[in-house]
Design an enzyme around this catalytic site. Structure first.
Site, short mmCIF file in Angstrom:
data_model
loop_
_atom_site.label_atom_id
_atom_site.label_comp_id
_atom_site.label_asym_id
_atom_site.label_seq_id
_atom_site.Cartn_x
_atom_site.Cartn_y
_atom_site.Cartn_z
N GLU A 67 -9.79 66.90 19.50
CA GLU A 67 -8.39 67.14 19.84
C GLU A 67 -8.21 67.45 21.32
O GLU A 67 -7.27 66.96 21.96
CB GLU A 67 -7.82 68.33 19.04
CG GLU A 67 -7.89 68.18 17.54
CD GLU A 67 -9.12 68.86 16.94
OE1 GLU A 67 -10.26 68.61 17.43
OE2 GLU A 67 -8.96 69.64 16.00
N CYS A 98 -8.11 74.52 19.27
CA CYS A 98 -7.35 73.27 19.28
C CYS A 98 -5.91 73.49 18.83
O CYS A 98 -4.98 72.90 19.40
CB CYS A 98 -8.05 72.23 18.41
SG CYS A 98 -9.67 71.75 19.10
#
Length: 169
Positions: A67, A98
């Site tokens: 991510e 994330c």
């Protein structure tokens, strides 16, 4: 708010599945390097502007999650840190780092494949994307291509445990 894949219309599900297949392709790149197979893509106006796969072992960087890599690439493409009209697709439920980056980048929607019982912070352990004390919230769709995303991880860790002298990442 978290929406289950099963609550979507067939047309909506098909669109999200197509993008999730792109994230799965990224996860396979990580797997080919011996990394935990997690992949992500950022979509803007019907095209991918950020791709990423797990590179923690390769780069020796604890922040090199799929991510994070995809968010950095998308921000670079747009020339902005705000990803206001974007959607992030990721094969595994995001961790706290994330999820925090998703809030900070102002993503309006995150779509993930399978839950993470050990570190999932988008509904499993907590939901940082819908924390009312933050100044931004991110919508969530969970369970897109869940079985395929889960099998990638299960298969990877099964093979890893079978190798002599190896431990889980």
């Amino acid at each position: 708010m978290i929406i289950a894949a099963s609550a979507l219309s067939e047309d909506e599900r098909e669109v999200h599945e197509a993008w999730m297949k792109e994230a799965i392709a990224e996860a396979r790149k990580a797997e080919a390097l011996g990394e935990v197979p997690i992949g992500a893509v950022v979509v803007h106006e019907g095209r991918i502007i950020g791709r990423g796969y797990n590179l923690r072992e390769t780069t020796l960087d604890s922040t090199a999650h799929a991510e994070m890599v995809a968010i950095r690439e998308a921000s670079s493409y747009l020339g902005a840190w705000r990803l206001l009209e974007c959607c992030l697709y990721v094969t595994l439920e995001p961790c706290p780092m994330c999820a925090g980056a998703m809030v900070q980048s102002r993503l309006p929607l995150t779509v993930y494949g399978t839950a993470d019982p050990k570190a999932g912070c988008v509904g499993t352990l907590m939901n940082l994307l819908d924390e009312p004390r933050f100044n931004h919230r991110t919508g969530v769709i969970q369970g897109i291509l869940q079985a395929e995303c889960a099998e990638l991880l299960t298969s990877f860790f099964r093979k890893l445990r079978q190798k002599p002298g190896k431990s889980e990442a």
